[in-house]
Design a protein around this motif. Structure first.
Motif, short mmCIF file in Angstrom:
data_model
loop_
_atom_site.label_atom_id
_atom_site.label_comp_id
_atom_site.label_asym_id
_atom_site.label_seq_id
_atom_site.Cartn_x
_atom_site.Cartn_y
_atom_site.Cartn_z
N GLU A 204 0.84 -1.19 0.00
CA GLU A 204 0.00 0.00 0.00
C GLU A 204 0.88 1.24 0.00
N PHE A 205 0.56 2.18 -0.88
CA PHE A 205 1.34 3.41 -0.97
C PHE A 205 0.95 4.36 0.16
N VAL A 206 1.95 4.92 0.80
CA VAL A 206 1.73 5.88 1.90
C VAL A 206 2.28 7.23 1.45
N ASN A 207 1.45 8.25 1.39
CA ASN A 207 1.93 9.58 1.06
C ASN A 207 2.96 10.02 2.10
N HIS A 208 4.12 10.51 1.60
CA HIS A 208 5.22 10.85 2.51
C HIS A 208 5.98 12.10 2.09
N GLY A 209 5.31 12.93 1.31
CA GLY A 209 5.93 14.20 0.94
C GLY A 209 7.09 14.09 -0.02
N GLY A 210 7.26 12.93 -0.63
CA GLY A 210 8.33 12.76 -1.61
C GLY A 210 9.72 12.67 -1.02
N ILE A 211 9.84 12.42 0.28
CA ILE A 211 11.16 12.32 0.92
C ILE A 211 11.30 10.95 1.59
N LEU A 212 12.44 10.32 1.33
CA LEU A 212 12.77 9.04 1.94
C LEU A 212 14.03 9.20 2.78
N PHE A 213 14.09 8.50 3.90
CA PHE A 213 15.27 8.53 4.77
C PHE A 213 16.03 7.21 4.62
N LYS A 214 17.28 7.32 4.21
CA LYS A 214 18.13 6.12 4.14
C LYS A 214 18.93 6.06 5.44
N VAL A 215 18.67 5.03 6.22
CA VAL A 215 19.31 4.85 7.53
C VAL A 215 20.40 3.80 7.36
N ARG A 226 18.87 12.11 3.53
CA ARG A 226 17.58 12.31 2.86
C ARG A 226 17.72 12.08 1.36
N ARG A 227 16.73 11.44 0.78
CA ARG A 227 16.68 11.26 -0.66
C ARG A 227 15.28 11.65 -1.15
N PHE A 228 15.21 12.15 -2.38
CA PHE A 228 13.90 12.34 -3.00
C PHE A 228 13.32 10.97 -3.33
N SER A 229 12.02 10.85 -3.20
CA SER A 229 11.33 9.59 -3.40
C SER A 229 10.15 9.81 -4.33
N LEU A 230 9.22 8.85 -4.36
CA LEU A 230 8.01 9.03 -5.17
C LEU A 230 7.16 10.15 -4.59
N PRO A 231 6.71 11.08 -5.41
CA PRO A 231 5.86 12.16 -4.89
C PRO A 231 4.49 11.62 -4.47
N ASP A 232 3.80 12.39 -3.66
CA ASP A 232 2.47 11.99 -3.23
C ASP A 232 1.58 11.77 -4.45
N VAL A 233 0.69 10.80 -4.38
CA VAL A 233 -0.05 10.39 -5.57
C VAL A 233 -0.99 11.47 -6.08
N ASP A 294 15.28 1.73 4.50
CA ASP A 294 14.57 2.81 3.82
C ASP A 294 13.31 3.12 4.61
N MET A 295 13.21 4.37 5.09
CA MET A 295 12.07 4.78 5.92
C MET A 295 11.38 5.99 5.31
N ILE A 296 10.08 6.07 5.53
CA ILE A 296 9.33 7.26 5.16
C ILE A 296 8.50 7.70 6.36
#
Length: 345
Positions: A204-215, A226-233, A294-296
């Motif tokens: 399931e896609f979770v809107n996350h503001g287009g930002i992903l955290f690589k830990v 911080r990395r750019f990710s998929l934008p909110d749908v 990978d966290m959002i």
């Protein structure tokens, strides 16, 4: 004459080409233990990981990286103090398991059977799902997901039966180190589901503001970028294609969001105590010391985080200061081993 700690032109060229690095063992200074690290890595991983800045610092600290020849018996090579590896063939994994039994004094990073857990997205997130990390610093969840092994036409019924809500992120089931295993698709209408290509995992896609955290985890050390990710749908024009958006790898270094002008509520890093607890629990449960998470953060929910992927031996060369973190980690492994020997454990 070369200064101790410098990297020769031959060494730098080999690392850049992803070839075995012809390092001559550094002379150990008085009281310094020379550390031999054997490595079995793909050419791509050699190029990204064994960068000149890492090799130079390693030599200064008495660390010697030695390429392992997969065509020769491992027991005839070395001797090694530590083995670093990221090869996925079953033959190699068996060789390494046999070697671990015969040479318990050598630290293998990490056990092949533990790494195997992360090669399948069905099992990858199970340890996170079993955690109870809800505390004053936030809640860590995993997206609801469904595994589809075959028959794309069955996907709509399987999704309905599982109660999953569109849109769904489709990911290849097997993580084998290839770029294809990191390609994503976003399916947002039911009619698009039979167009997907099993075996895959639907999340399931979770809107996350287009930002992903690589830990990044290196032993007990944790670093976050911080990395750019998929934008909110809701930012998509959903009427102009077959209902599927296909993406290459979305969290690579070229999508760096460290200095981007991003809403602070979206860009704020997860709390350090939460990450430390998560890292500690996953190290223990997974039996691994080299991985990243990978966290959002759910958009509009400051304290709810989702772990969406875990990767073994990730691209540490993209992590700021990785050469210092990694060489210190390697030395700490040997120091811990000597302390155990001295204590008679």
């Amino acid at each position: 004459m070369r200064v101790h700690g410098e990297v020769s032109d031959d060494e730098e060229a080999a690392a850049a080409a992803g070839e075995p690095v012809p390092l001559t063992p550094p002379p150990a200074s008085a009281g310094q233990q020379r550390l031999v690290v054997g490595y079995a890595l793909t050419k791509k991983k050699v190029k990204s990981f064994l960068q000149p800045k890492l090799l130079a610092l390693a030599r200064k600290k008495g660390i010697h990286f030695a390429s392992i020849d997969e065509t020769r018996p491992l027991s005839e090579q070395g001797p090694f103090d530590i083995i670093l590896h990221k090869l996925t063939s079953k033959e190699w994994q068996q060789v390494l398991e046999d070697y671990r039994e015969e040479h318990p004094e050598v630290t293998v990073l990490d056990p092949p059977n533990a790494i195997q857990h992360l090669h399948n997205r069905q099992s990858m997130l199970q340890e996170v799902a079993d955690l109870n990390l809800s505390n004053g610093y936030g809640e860590v969840c995993t997206p609801r997901q469904l595994v589809i092994m075959k028959d794309p036409s069955s996907i709509p019924d399987a999704v309905a039966k599982a109660g999953l809500t569109l849109p769904l992120v489709a990911k290849p089931l097997v993580v084998d180190g290839t770029s294809k295993s990191h390609e994503l698709s976003l399916a947002y209408v039911e009619s698009s589901l039979p167009l997907l290509d099993p075996p895959l995992v639907l999340q399931e896609f979770v809107n996350h503001g287009g930002i992903l955290f690589k830990v990044y985890i290196v032993g007990e050390t944790i670093r976050v970028v911080r990395r750019f990710s998929l934008p909110d749908v809701n930012t998509y024009d959903l009427g102009n294609n077959d209902g599927i958006f296909r993406f290459p790898r979305v969290s690579c270094a070229t999508n760096n969001a460290e200095d981007a002008d991003v809403d602070p509520s979206i860009a704020e890093l997860p709390p350090k105590p939460l990450l430390e607890k998560l890292g500690k629990e996953l190290r223990r449960r997974l039996g691994l010391r080299l991985f990243n998470i990978d966290m959002i953060r759910e958009h509009g929910r400051k304290d709810r985080y989702y772990v969406i992927d875990i990767n073994y031996f990730p691209g540490y060369g993209k992590m700021p200061g990785y050469e210092h973190i990694f060489t210190d980690f390697l030395l700490s492994l040997v120091q811990s081993k000597y302390k155990m020997l001295l204590s008679g454990s």
